[in-house]
Structures are given as structure tokens and as C-alpha cells.
Scaffold this active site. Sequence first.
Site, short mmCIF file in Angstrom:
data_model
loop_
_atom_site.label_atom_id
_atom_site.label_comp_id
_atom_site.label_asym_id
_atom_site.label_seq_id
_atom_site.Cartn_x
_atom_site.Cartn_y
_atom_site.Cartn_z
N LYS A 268 0.84 -1.20 0.00
CA LYS A 268 0.00 0.00 0.00
C LYS A 268 0.87 1.25 0.00
O LYS A 268 1.57 1.54 0.96
CB LYS A 268 -0.91 0.06 1.23
CG LYS A 268 -1.94 1.18 1.09
CD LYS A 268 -2.53 1.64 2.40
CE LYS A 268 -1.73 2.72 3.09
NZ LYS A 268 -1.73 4.03 2.41
N CYS B 92 13.85 10.97 5.95
CA CYS B 92 13.79 10.37 7.29
C CYS B 92 15.08 10.55 8.06
O CYS B 92 15.05 10.72 9.27
CB CYS B 92 13.42 8.90 7.19
SG CYS B 92 14.25 8.08 5.86
N GLU C 221 10.62 1.05 10.09
CA GLU C 221 11.54 2.18 9.88
C GLU C 221 10.74 3.43 10.20
O GLU C 221 9.88 3.83 9.43
CB GLU C 221 11.99 2.24 8.41
CG GLU C 221 12.64 1.00 7.88
CD GLU C 221 14.07 0.83 8.33
OE1 GLU C 221 14.59 1.74 9.02
OE2 GLU C 221 14.66 -0.21 8.02
N GLU D 204 10.39 15.81 15.54
CA GLU D 204 10.77 15.82 14.13
C GLU D 204 9.88 16.80 13.36
O GLU D 204 8.68 16.84 13.57
CB GLU D 204 10.54 14.40 13.59
CG GLU D 204 10.83 14.22 12.14
CD GLU D 204 10.59 12.78 11.67
OE1 GLU D 204 9.58 12.19 12.07
OE2 GLU D 204 11.43 12.28 10.91
P1 TAP Z 1 2.46 7.70 8.59
O1 TAP Z 1 1.31 8.56 8.87
O2 TAP Z 1 2.96 6.79 9.62
O3 TAP Z 1 2.07 6.88 7.27
C1 TAP Z 1 2.88 5.91 6.71
C2 TAP Z 1 2.01 4.90 5.98
O4 TAP Z 1 1.22 4.19 6.92
C3 TAP Z 1 1.04 5.52 4.98
O5 TAP Z 1 0.91 4.68 3.87
C4 TAP Z 1 -0.24 5.56 5.79
O6 TAP Z 1 -1.42 5.64 5.03
C5 TAP Z 1 -0.14 4.26 6.54
N1 TAP Z 1 -1.01 4.17 7.72
C6 TAP Z 1 -1.55 5.17 8.47
N2 TAP Z 1 -2.30 4.68 9.46
C7 TAP Z 1 -2.23 3.34 9.37
C8 TAP Z 1 -2.80 2.26 10.13
N3 TAP Z 1 -3.57 2.47 11.19
N4 TAP Z 1 -2.53 1.00 9.74
C9 TAP Z 1 -1.75 0.76 8.67
N5 TAP Z 1 -1.20 1.73 7.92
C10 TAP Z 1 -1.43 3.01 8.27
O7 TAP Z 1 3.72 8.54 8.15
P2 TAP Z 1 3.80 9.65 7.02
O8 TAP Z 1 3.14 10.87 7.51
O9 TAP Z 1 3.37 9.09 5.72
O10 TAP Z 1 5.37 9.83 6.87
C11 TAP Z 1 6.11 10.67 7.69
C12 TAP Z 1 6.83 9.89 8.75
O11 TAP Z 1 7.51 8.75 8.19
C13 TAP Z 1 7.88 10.67 9.43
O12 TAP Z 1 7.74 10.55 10.82
C14 TAP Z 1 9.20 10.07 8.97
O13 TAP Z 1 10.24 10.12 9.86
C15 TAP Z 1 8.84 8.68 8.70
N6 TAP Z 1 9.72 8.10 7.69
C16 TAP Z 1 10.66 7.24 8.11
C17 TAP Z 1 11.54 6.69 7.23
C18 TAP Z 1 12.53 5.73 7.71
S1 TAP Z 1 13.35 4.90 6.64
N7 TAP Z 1 12.76 5.53 8.95
C19 TAP Z 1 11.44 7.00 5.88
C20 TAP Z 1 10.49 7.89 5.48
C21 TAP Z 1 9.61 8.43 6.40
P3 TAP Z 1 -1.99 7.07 4.55
O14 TAP Z 1 -1.50 7.17 3.18
O15 TAP Z 1 -3.47 6.97 4.63
O16 TAP Z 1 -1.46 8.12 5.46
#
Ligand code: TAP
Length: 517
Positions: free
Chosen positions: A212, A322, A288, A419
Amino acid sequence: EFCQTVVLKARGGAASQDVQYDAVVMTANNMELKFPRQLFIDGQFVDAEGGRTIDTVNPADETVICKVQRATVGDVDRAVRAAKRAFDEGEWSKMSARDRGRLLFRLADLMEQHKQELATIESIDSGAVYTLALKTHVGMSIEAWRYFAGWCDKISGRTVPISHARPNRNLTFTKKEPIGVCGLVTPWNYPLMMLSWKMAACLAAGNTVVMKPAQVSPLTALKFAELSVKAGIPPGVINIVPGSGSEAGNAIANHPLVRKLGFTGSTEIGQTIMRSCADSNLKKVSLELGGKSPLVIFDDCDMDRAVRNAMSGVFFNKGENCIAAGRLFVQDTIHDKFVERVIEETKKMVIGDPLNRGTSHGPQNHKAHLDKLIDFVNRGVKEGAKLRYGGKRLERPGLFFEPTVLTDVEDSMYVAKEESFGPIMIISRFSGNDLDAVIKRANNTEFGLASGVFTRDINRAMAFADKIEAGTVFINTYNKTDVAAPFGGFKQSGFGKDLGEEALNEYLKTKCVTLEY
Ligand code: TAP
């Protein structure tokens, strides 16, 4: 939204079939783009049950690019069952590891042939600057596929000398086996690259997958699905289900037939996912998560190099990175000079249309994120940090946020701890040459993704590498990731590695066989 029916001629064995789909067709970046906007299940592009959609928006001008089908719990179930069939009965598990590698190399070649198109789609869907999308978002994705394609026929177990049951002899050996159906859930900052880092290792290990993408940036994942058909990856091996996290993501994490979940995203959702994985069927999970990576700059550093790397450490991919250097500690003896230099450089950044070759800073990924960045800066200023540059949305169409520099940041402030995930440089000072004191401050966070240090003193650099609590340490460089180097965090930045040989273990199980003869 102009649509056209596309017939894909699949290459490969008996399992391959022509696939027809309705492509979105548009012109951008002086080229014609064609990509799917439906779910990809069992080798076919299909509408979601009930046909609900999500608008995907171009952050450079806030126009709707197209409507993408939005997967339901039922759609995820169909995708998982297709992946299970492909794993249990399909060609994928029957072919030799070397042939599997050939398919993945072919997929990488197709991605290379479509590199400009993929980078353009990534740029309009996520706001990535095109030149960066070519090199990193797409370029490193292709490298990941090739790196893991090369691993397919090199995954092997061991023989283990156990005690004999005399007069007989015994032998134990281990086999590395794929886990089965794996789920992947990824964020929006590097949509294709996050897919590739995880899925390449997952498929190299012989699994099948339901993935997804983030709902705000799903388009390159769907274009990738199209290329996987052309490459001849058998139906059901790759399934892509765009949709919301709370519905489609959660359905993957909860599904009883999914045996492993690879997740990249926020720490908060990581905790939810881990709970779902435990409650549903105790599926294996790797996470991650977020970071607040410290970058420590000593006064004996090469100043030009430190300034250059701090700039890219914070502003790379508009801070939506990230491992971004979330907090800088600068030695007081060079603090003012350093701040002056980074402000001078920040002023030179070219903000604008991400498709222009001269642009260095594009729009933030989506509106809610931009709003969070504005709040983040305001909160810092309220608590006493000094806003030295930027801090506002730009008065032009699109989700543009000025690269920002905050100084005088104290350890107790919100901006020192949380962050931002945006282009905000957070600078604190430290005094004297007391390495332990600054490391203690740098470690005083629940995150542990990456870190960096600039100094010419090799002993100091190595002591830093020993004591810092982070999965990645950069010395006199920053952001230097590579597909061969394991990547992943400590503490609440999660566990499990992407990339490198270690990533394969996330998608393999070890079987131990003992025989007596
Ligand atoms: P999240 O809100 O955690 O979303 C990540 C993914 O999870 C999205 O596809 C999201 O869907 C999905 N998701 C949300 N709620 C869920 C649930 N209850 N069950 C299963 N999946 C669910 O993060 P974001 O806002 O997209 O990304 C930003 C964060 O990611 C930052 O904190 C950043 O640090 C972290 N990040 C970490 C890394 C590594 S490698 N450590 C790399 C990139 C980003 P939706 O599309 O509906 O939101």
C-alpha cells in the site's frame, strides 16, 4: 482527466498474459505520461469495490492530477488471496532462484527505460525536484532492484556440526526460505524508493507481496505495477492497493494470511501496526520510523564541507527525508560564523517549479504537512528560538515553504525534541571540547535513526561513532546512503534493516534440518 486503453504485452513464461487497462494520459515536462489509476490485483488493473476514489494533487499548483481507486478491506483480502495463490501454486515459487533474479533484472531495465517518465510522475505527485527524482527517487530505486536481483541465487544456509549419536552420524543444515505473503506499507516522501527498498529484498527472497503506497502519492507505485507486467512477473506476485492507512493499511496489518509486514512511516503508526501484527497472527514486523538525527560540528572541521553537508543534511528533498539532520550542535567558537554561512547559502537556494532544471527546492508534499511546518516554526519562536531565516509559506501558487533557520534552540524546546520532516534547520550550541557532554545531549531523544559528526580528529570521530545511539553514523559526510549498506534505526526509530545483505533476513525464515545416517 484524459484516459486511454492500453494493452500491455507481457514477456515471459506460460503464466504471462496481455493486460488491458485505462491509463491516465497527460503531458508534463515535455513528455507524454501514461499511468494506471486502479488497484493492481492478481496481475490485473481493477476498480475498488464500490468504486470510491482519492484525488491525488500536484503540490506545485494544487491541481488534481487524477482520481485513484481506493482499496477497501475486501480489496485487500482479494489481493492477499491472490498473493497466497501465487506463492503456493504459481510459477514464482517453482522457478529457480536464478530465473527469479533474471526477472528482477528485467524489471530494473524497464524502470531504467522509463526513468524520465517515472521521475516526472514522482515530481508532479510528490513535489520532488525532477533532477533529484531522476538521481535519487528513481535512480536509487533501480539500483536497489539490481542489487537485490543479484542476491537471488546467493541466498544460502549453513551446515552445523552437532553431536553425533554414535555409532551413527548426524548432520544439521539450515535452509533460508521465503516467509510467504508479505505486506508493505510506505510513506510519501520517496514513494517509489520506499517501495523499491523493501519490495526488491522481499521478492529476491522469493515472497509474494501486497503493497500500500501513501494515499497522497500513489502514482509511481501504479506505474511500477505496469512495468512489472511488462517484465513478466507472474500474476499475483506483486499486488498494489492504494488507499487510506486506516482502511487498506490496517487491513494488511490485520490479515491472517500475511506473515510479515514491512513498514516505513511515523513512530505513532508504527506502534499501532505492531499491535495489529501481534493481535492478528503474530506476524513478523520491521519498522523504519521517525528520526531526530543529531549532527555535531566541531571547530576543527573543514568548514566548507560542514556547511555544504549541513545544508543538504537538512534541506535535501525539502527536508522530507527520514534521516534529515533534525538537530545541529555547533561548537560555540565557530557558531556565529557557521550560522552566517548557512544563511548566506540558504538565500541562494532556487525555489520554484520542481520540473525546472535549475530549481533546487520544490513544494512540500501536501497541504496538511505544510501547515504542520508553519505550526512547528511558530511553536519554536514562542518558546524562545530565534527565527533567522524563512519560516513562512511563500506567496505563490503551490505548497512552497521557505527553507528555514532557527538558532538559540534549547534542549527543552519542542523544536529540539520533535521531528519536523521539513526544511527547518535547528541549531543549538555547545561549548568546549567535552565530547561526552554533547553526545549526552545528542542521545537525549527517543529516536535513533541517523547521526553525523564533523571533525578532523579521528579519535574524536571514532569515539562519537562508538557512543552515539543511532543506526547510521556519518563522519565528515551526510546523507550518504547506498543500496549495499544496511539502513535502519535504534530505539523508537524502529528495528529491522532495509538495504544491504541484512535486509534479506527481514524477508526470510531459517529452517533447521537434522538427519542421522
Ligand atoms: P504515517 O502517517 O505513519 O504513514 C505511513 C504509511 O502508513 C502511509 O501509507 C499511511 O497511510 C499508513 N497508515 C496510516 N495509518 C495506518 C494504520 N492504522 N494502519 C496501517 N497503515 C497506516 O507517516 P507519514 O506521515 O506518511 O510519513 C512521515 C513519517 O515517516 C515521518 O515521521 C518520517 O520520519 C517517517 N519516515 C521514516 C523513514 C525511515 S526509513 N525511517 C522513511 C520515510 C519516512 P496514509 O497514506 O493513509 O497516510
